[in-house]
Design a protein around this motif. Structure first.
Motif, short mmCIF file in Angstrom:
data_model
loop_
_atom_site.label_atom_id
_atom_site.label_comp_id
_atom_site.label_asym_id
_atom_site.label_seq_id
_atom_site.Cartn_x
_atom_site.Cartn_y
_atom_site.Cartn_z
N UNK A 264 0.82 -1.20 0.00
CA UNK A 264 0.00 0.00 0.00
C UNK A 264 0.85 1.25 0.00
N UNK A 265 0.18 2.41 0.01
CA UNK A 265 0.86 3.71 -0.02
C UNK A 265 1.80 3.90 1.17
N UNK A 266 1.44 3.36 2.32
CA UNK A 266 2.22 3.57 3.54
C UNK A 266 3.38 2.58 3.67
N UNK A 267 3.50 1.64 2.73
CA UNK A 267 4.57 0.66 2.79
C UNK A 267 4.17 -0.63 3.47
N UNK A 268 2.90 -0.75 3.81
CA UNK A 268 2.40 -1.97 4.44
C UNK A 268 2.07 -2.98 3.35
N UNK A 269 2.53 -4.22 3.53
CA UNK A 269 2.35 -5.25 2.51
C UNK A 269 0.93 -5.76 2.47
N UNK A 270 0.50 -6.21 1.28
CA UNK A 270 -0.75 -6.94 1.14
C UNK A 270 -0.37 -8.41 1.36
N UNK A 271 -0.36 -8.84 2.59
CA UNK A 271 0.11 -10.17 2.96
C UNK A 271 1.36 -10.01 3.80
N UNK A 272 2.21 -11.02 3.81
CA UNK A 272 3.44 -10.93 4.58
C UNK A 272 4.49 -11.89 4.03
#
Length: 166
Positions: free
Chosen positions: A84-92
């Protein structure tokens, strides 16, 4: 309950040590698995011989694994993922994925239980440890970047993980 360890037990102790453990842990896991015996006076007399035998086995295993530890130390693994925009992954990025990528890169079998890392859920650079033996724990570098971007990795060390072909 006090037990005498027959084999090295991760996060508990080395062979020949006398440890106080929860009754259920000793009775349901350590003793049936052959990792420990009850710390009776007769068993305590065997402690020194168990300790010496285990030290010899540990030394042989460390010599055997030292070459692999040198190959693993400092390796870079890259994973191209959606985020996402904030650097958080879609998954891990999980220890299983790390073990598979490292196994592919080195051509040896690394089990997910040997990887000491939490699941990675953000973009960036992370460190993980690979527990080969009690004494040999080399460190690897993990770089997680967005799909389509180029990671900052030394050129000779580049390895692809999820999302790219090897």
């Amino acid at each position: 309950m006090k037990v005498l360890l027959i084999k090295d037990v991760y996060k508990l102790g080395r062979a020949g040590d006398v440890k106080k453990v929860a009754d259920g842990y000793g009775r349901n896991y350590l003793i049936p698995q052959g990792l420990a015996v009850l710390a009776t006076p007769g068993a305590l007399k065997m402690a020194e011989s168990i300790r010496a035998r285990a030290a010899k086995q540990r030394e042989a295993l460390n010599q055997e694994m030292s070459g692999l530890a040198q190959r693993i130390q400092g390796q870079y693994l890259t994973f191209a993922v959606r985020a996402g925009e904030t650097g958080k992954l879609y998954g891990s990025i999980t220890p299983t994925m790390i073990a598979e990528a490292l196994s592919r890169k080195l051509g040896v079998t690394i089990d997910r239980h040997q990887i000491e890392a939490q699941s990675i859920r953000n973009l960036g650079e992370f460190k993980a440890h690979v527990r080969l033996t009690v004494d040999l724990v080399p460190e690897i570098n993990i770089i997680v970047h967005r799909e389509g971007e180029t990671p900052n990795v030394p050129v000779e060390e580049t390895q692809t993980g999820e999302g790219e072909s090897a």
